[in-house]
Design an enzyme around this catalytic site. Structure first.
Site, short mmCIF file in Angstrom:
data_model
loop_
_atom_site.label_atom_id
_atom_site.label_comp_id
_atom_site.label_asym_id
_atom_site.label_seq_id
_atom_site.Cartn_x
_atom_site.Cartn_y
_atom_site.Cartn_z
N ASP A 1 0.83 -1.21 0.00
CA ASP A 1 0.00 0.00 0.00
C ASP A 1 0.86 1.26 0.00
O ASP A 1 0.48 2.28 -0.58
CB ASP A 1 -0.92 0.01 1.22
N GLU A 2 1.99 1.19 0.66
CA GLU A 2 2.90 2.35 0.67
C GLU A 2 3.39 2.65 -0.74
O GLU A 2 3.40 3.80 -1.18
CB GLU A 2 4.08 2.07 1.60
N GLY A 3 3.76 1.60 -1.46
CA GLY A 3 4.20 1.78 -2.84
C GLY A 3 3.09 2.27 -3.74
O GLY A 3 3.29 3.15 -4.58
#
Length: 484
Positions: free
Chosen positions: A223-225
């Site tokens: 999700d960060e990416g």
């Protein structure tokens, strides 16, 4: 300002919104003559009271209806949100008729906590536009309070005050408030991380903003990416053009590193390992992204691995960590994740860069998936990629710039050669540059591949925070239909 807290400067741009209008009910006072009988007075006063009550009730009903309508037009419904917190007034409208709404994202990273306050405008039947961003940060990160959870609340409240000052009062109760923690909390034991999150959630619940059950969480690496990919492509305009070209993103944090891009080659999709592909829905379109986060391969965690240390554990018996990536004459201390390590260089039997590259290759062996398509996708890189390049003059420290992957290797060789005879104030520069050079090559980037390094696009920071709050608001709108 309390000791130990360091703030970054804030950045603001102007915005326009109309103050909410008063209700349509206007009362007019007139003097009632005292001439006449007592009977007239007895009738007039109760009648006037009834009229006043009627006007008041009608106004309240109108007020609540417009506030609720405004609330749902911004965020349809957050699971577990405090439904008593509808907006006091209708949704703000700019002078050109565009809707105005806000979002607050806390980025709880490994080295600090940052608040981002975003203002969006939405033209009729079009995708939103970011018109304003304010951010401030403080150190240390939340993970530093793992053994004293109560102390974490003070910094969170200070950053909440930034949001209160930046967002007009009438928007508070319709503005989503979210905290996403990254590698710093991922690396903590589960129980300690959850206690920190529960404390933050308690502080959030006491705030005047819109808070859902999912307002505080540890963001998984994928999700960060994905969120960083949304940020880059939103700021470059790629998300506004269906079927248009998109760009990839590379983010190098302290504890983890991410890569994300939109594959156009079927072979990339078929060859991707499990967990490397994710479906993203934005603006009524679905994207199938290649996105992965490598926990433990962020710059600071990689340093520890190259030194031979273990994450979260002091060196056994205070043993000194010796590395071929440091100047042979260097001895010192290095702190990482609240643990202090004694480190030193070693006598070199070959060139410093050659020995360091061999050690870095051992750390990276079988840790990174290589894909051929990255050769043909335009990529933006930020965070420590930017800092390292700026530190050795590969790009302008303020404006950023472009370079080829091979420039990192050239810089690494030069710095390592210099450290052999002239210890510098940056003892880890040889190690860091060598690591980044080999990491990019492991991803599949050739030395001739051009990367764009930037901190800002259109004066907006290129972090995952914008993409995360944007995606959060978009998902809220999909979770609740207008009819509910």
């Amino acid at each position: 300002m309390k000791k130990g807290i360091r703030y970054e400067t804030s950045r603001k741009t102007s915005y326009i919104f109309q103050q909410p209008q008063h209700g349509p009910w206007q009362t007019r006072m007139r003097k009632i003559s005292n001439h006449g009988s007592l009977r007239v007075a007895k009738v007039a006063y109760p009648l006037g009271l009834c009229v006043g009550v009627f006007i008041y009730v009608a106004y309240i009903k109108w007020h609540r209806a417009t506030a609720t309508q405004a609330f749902f037009s911004i965020t349809r419904a957050a699971p577990g949100a405090r439904w008593g917190q509808q907006a006091h007034s209708p949704l703000g409208t700019a002078a050109d008729g565009h809707e105005v709404f806000y979002g607050i994202m806390f980025d709880a990273g490994s080295t600090g906590t940052r608040v981002h306050v975003f203002q969006f405008t939405r033209p009729p039947r079009e995708t939103p536009t970011l018109t304003h961003e304010t951010f401030k940060a403080l150190k240390p990160g939340l993970s530093a309070y793992a053994d004293d959870v109560e102390k974490s609340a003070q910094g969170i409240r200070e950053l909440l005050d930034v949001a209160k000052q930046d967002i007009p009062f009438d928007f508070w109760k319709a503005t989503p408030l979210v905290l996403k923690a990254t590698a710093g909390l991922r690396l903590l034991p589960g129980e300690k991380a959850q206690k920190l999150l529960q404390k933050v959630k308690k502080v959030f619940k006491a705030s005047p903003f819109l808070v859902g059950d999912d307002c505080v969480s540890i963001m998984n690496g994928t999700d960060e990416g994905v969120s960083a990919w949304i940020t880059i492509n939103f700021l470059t305009g790629s998300l506004k053009t269906p079927g248009g070209s998109s760009v990839g993103m590379l983010d190098l944090g302290g504890g983890s590193t991410q890569i994300a891009f939109l594959p156009r080659v079927e072979g990339t999709l078929q060859a991707s390992p499990p967990g490397y592909l994710t479906a993203l829905r934005m603006f009524n379109r679905t994207y199938k992204l290649y996105s992965y986060s490598y926990l433990g391969l962020g710059l600071m965690s990689a340093r520890l691995a190259i030194l031979g240390g273990v994450e979260g554990q002091p060196a056994k018996d205070g043993k000194e960590l010796v590395s071929p990536c440091l100047s042979p004459s260097f001895k010192g201390e290095w702190e990482h994740a609240e643990v202090t390590y004694r480190v030193s260089g070693q006598k070199a039997a070959a060139s410093l860069h050659e020995l360091c590259a061999a050690r870095v290759s051992e750390v990276l062996q079988n840790r990174v998936h290589r894909t051929e398509e990255v050769k043909h996708v335009d990529f933006y890189a930020f965070s420590y990629y930017y800092d390292l390049a700026a530190g050795v003059g590969l790009i302008d420290a303020e404006k950023g710039g472009s370079l080829v992957v091979g420039d990192f290797e050239i810089a690494a060789k030069y710095v390592c050669r210099t450290l052999e005879t002239q210890p510098q104030s940056s003892p880890f520069s040889c190690m860091d540059l060598t690591y980044v050079s080999l990491l990019l090559q492991e991803f599949g980037f050739p030395r001739s591949k051009v990367l764009k390094l930037t901190r800002k696009i259109d004066n907006v920071e290129t972090s995952w925070a914008l993409g995360a709050i944007f995606h959060y608001i978009d998902s809220l709108n999909r979770q609740k239909s207008p009819a509910s």
